[in-house]
Motif scaffolding. Structure first.
Motif, PDB file in Angstrom:
ATOM      1  N   LEU A   1       0.861  -1.177   0.000  1.00  0.00           N
ATOM      2  CA  LEU A   1       0.000   0.000   0.000  1.00  0.00           C
ATOM      3  C   LEU A   1       0.899   1.229   0.000  1.00  0.00           C
ATOM      4  N   ILE A   2       0.674   2.116  -0.938  1.00  0.00           N
ATOM      5  CA  ILE A   2       1.457   3.345  -1.036  1.00  0.00           C
ATOM      6  C   ILE A   2       0.518   4.520  -0.781  1.00  0.00           C
ATOM      7  N   PHE A   3       0.766   5.232   0.300  1.00  0.00           N
ATOM      8  CA  PHE A   3      -0.041   6.401   0.642  1.00  0.00           C
ATOM      9  C   PHE A   3       0.620   7.629   0.038  1.00  0.00           C
ATOM     10  N   VAL A   4      -0.154   8.411  -0.682  1.00  0.00           N
ATOM     11  CA  VAL A   4       0.396   9.511  -1.462  1.00  0.00           C
ATOM     12  C   VAL A   4      -0.202  10.846  -1.030  1.00  0.00           C
TER      13      VAL A   4
ATOM     14  N   VAL B   1      10.262  -7.089  -3.805  1.00  0.00           N
ATOM     15  CA  VAL B   1      10.364  -5.832  -3.064  1.00  0.00           C
ATOM     16  C   VAL B   1      11.073  -4.770  -3.893  1.00  0.00           C
ATOM     17  N   ALA B   2      12.059  -5.180  -4.676  1.00  0.00           N
ATOM     18  CA  ALA B   2      12.798  -4.231  -5.506  1.00  0.00           C
ATOM     19  C   ALA B   2      11.877  -3.503  -6.482  1.00  0.00           C
TER      20      ALA B   2
ATOM     21  N   PHE C   1       4.129  -2.555   3.410  1.00  0.00           N
ATOM     22  CA  PHE C   1       4.032  -3.868   2.792  1.00  0.00           C
ATOM     23  C   PHE C   1       2.998  -4.714   3.514  1.00  0.00           C
ATOM     24  N   ILE C   2       2.203  -5.452   2.751  1.00  0.00           N
ATOM     25  CA  ILE C   2       1.201  -6.358   3.309  1.00  0.00           C
ATOM     26  C   ILE C   2       1.853  -7.720   3.532  1.00  0.00           C
TER      27      ILE C   2
END
Length: 216
Positions: free
Chosen positions: A90-93, A134-135, A158-159
């Motif tokens: 999850l990327i919070f922006v 991950v990279a 990361f989940i």
């Protein structure tokens, strides 16, 4: 199977004149949706038996649900690990408020993005991505998102394990609170200045977020 049912008009019982113009869902419609949640490829005959109605009624109601838009489409649920996309993040922006259009356009060009939503709180949007390692997440955040002028800041989570994932929820789903004895349902005492347990405190959305909803 449901995916093979004709898209033509329906006949038989049901609610004539309601199809496509605001179908009023009753308990039978919700039961049909419950069954389809378990198996979207079920036959009309099997669906009728599960719901306890005639085959003609099941067919009519199913077509009404689809014509009205309550059922949008049928799709397959896959195992992302088996397809080589075992990493989910999850990327919070935080978005620069005058640049929502650019953010949305750039996001549409990223095939890794499975889901994006505008959010309240500290950040403006949440992006869910599925990648091979991950990279790949690192590359996406540092080389791609960071280079979008509309993006002011990001935070990545990361989940580790997807504990529960339902295709959809329905108002007919059981509320666990109803199953507890009445004497156990005691209201939580609210301390002055605190947010009661189980409630949420919302932070108002910035004005610029409205543009993301309006611009298609």
């Amino acid at each position: 199977m449901m995916s093979e049912i004709s898209r033509n008009g329906v006949s038989g019982g049901g609610q004539p004149g309601r199809i496509g113009i605001g179908l009023e869902l009753d308990d039978i419609h919700l039961k049909i949706l419950e069954v389809l949640r378990e198996n979207g490829r079920i036959s009309v005959a099997a669906l009728a038996e599960r719901v306890g109605i005639s085959r003609a009624n099941a067919y009519t109601r199913f077509e009404a649900l689809r014509a009205d838009g309550a059922i949008k489409r049928f799709t397959a649920e896959i195992d992302h690990v088996r397809t080589g996309l075992g990493i989910t993040a999850l990327i919070f922006v935080t978005v620069r408020q005058q640049m929502w259009k650019q953010f949305r356009a750039e996001l549409a060009r990223m095939p890794e993005v499975e889901y994006c939503a505008i959010t309240t709180g500290q950040h403006d949007a949440m992006i869910q991505v599925r990648v091979s390692d991950v990279a790949a997440v690192h590359t996406m955040v540092t080389d791609r998102l960071a280079n979008i002028p509309a993006v002011k800041a990001t935070e990545t989570v990361f989940i580790l394990d997807e504990v529960l994932r339902r295709p959809y929820v329905l108002p007919s789903d059981r509320d666990p609170a109803r199953d507890r004895p009445r004497q156990q349902r005691r209201p939580v005492q609210e301390a002055q200045g605190d947010v009661p347990l189980g409630k949420m405190r919302f932070v108002g959305a910035a004005e610029g977020r409205a543009a993301l909803r309006k611009d298609d």
